[in-house]
Design an enzyme around this catalytic site. Structure first.
Site, PDB file in Angstrom:
ATOM      1  N   ASP A  50     101.233  29.009 -41.339  1.00  0.00           N
ATOM      2  CA  ASP A  50     101.452  28.329 -42.608  1.00  0.00           C
ATOM      3  C   ASP A  50     102.803  28.783 -43.147  1.00  0.00           C
ATOM      4  OD1 ASP A  50      99.032  26.870 -42.884  1.00  0.00           O
ATOM      5  OD2 ASP A  50      97.997  28.699 -43.483  1.00  0.00           O
ATOM      6  N   CYS A  88      96.702  30.644 -40.980  1.00  0.00           N
ATOM      7  CA  CYS A  88      95.445  30.075 -41.459  1.00  0.00           C
ATOM      8  C   CYS A  88      94.319  30.984 -40.962  1.00  0.00           C
ATOM      9  CB  CYS A  88      95.255  28.657 -40.931  1.00  0.00           C
ATOM     10  SG  CYS A  88      93.609  27.990 -41.300  1.00  0.00           S
TER      11      CYS A  88
END
Length: 155
Positions: free
Chosen positions: A60, A53
């Site tokens: 992620d 992120c």
């Protein structure tokens, strides 16, 4: 005297290759398509794609499905794997990661067609799926469903 083949120019295949530090530093390689007169679909699936992120630095995770109909070139799979791995420490939103992968392959190969599906696991409780393709699929080529169900959690 060694014989020249479609694999002769590859620099990463067959040896130790470190993970690139970033997608920009990653080198994707291609080989000549030995069947350029046939329209067919190639699929790569990366069920453990990771990036960061850009706001929090938290990891992620996504399941990527890449389908393409080659023209004159095929992507060399080890270089693709290393390119995808280079996102591990790269901060970018889901949409940017997914399109960066797809566009980089298109720039390298100039395929007859490409489709990428980025099936991202929830961030903040919301899964984000990102889809992009270069245009309509070529006539007469079997393009299977990507086969990734919508995220259902523990449902």
């Amino acid at each position: 005297m060694s014989e020249e083949t479609i694999y002769s120019g590859l620099t990463q295949l067959g040896g130790q290759t470190d993970l690139p530090a970033s997608p920009e530093a990653a080198v994707m390689e291609r080989v000549a398509n030995p069947q350029p007169d046939v329209a067919y679909c190639v699929r790569f699936v990366a069920p453990e794609f990771t990036s960061l992120c850009p706001m929090t630095g938290q990891p992620d995770f996504a399941h990527l499905v890449i389908d393409y109909v080659p023209g004159d070139w095929l992507v060399e799979s080890k270089s693709l794997k290393l390119f995808l791995g280079s996102f591990r420490n790269h901060g970018s939103f889901h949409e940017d990661c997914t399109l960066t992968v797809g566009r980089r392959i298109v720039d390298l190969l100039a395929p007859a067609w490409l489709r990428i599906g980025g099936y991202w696991y929830p961030r903040g409780g919301i899964p984000i799926d990102v889809f992009w393709q270069t245009g309509p699929a070529p006539e007469g080529v079997w393009i299977p469903d990507q086969g990734v169900p919508p995220y259902r959690g523990r449902g």
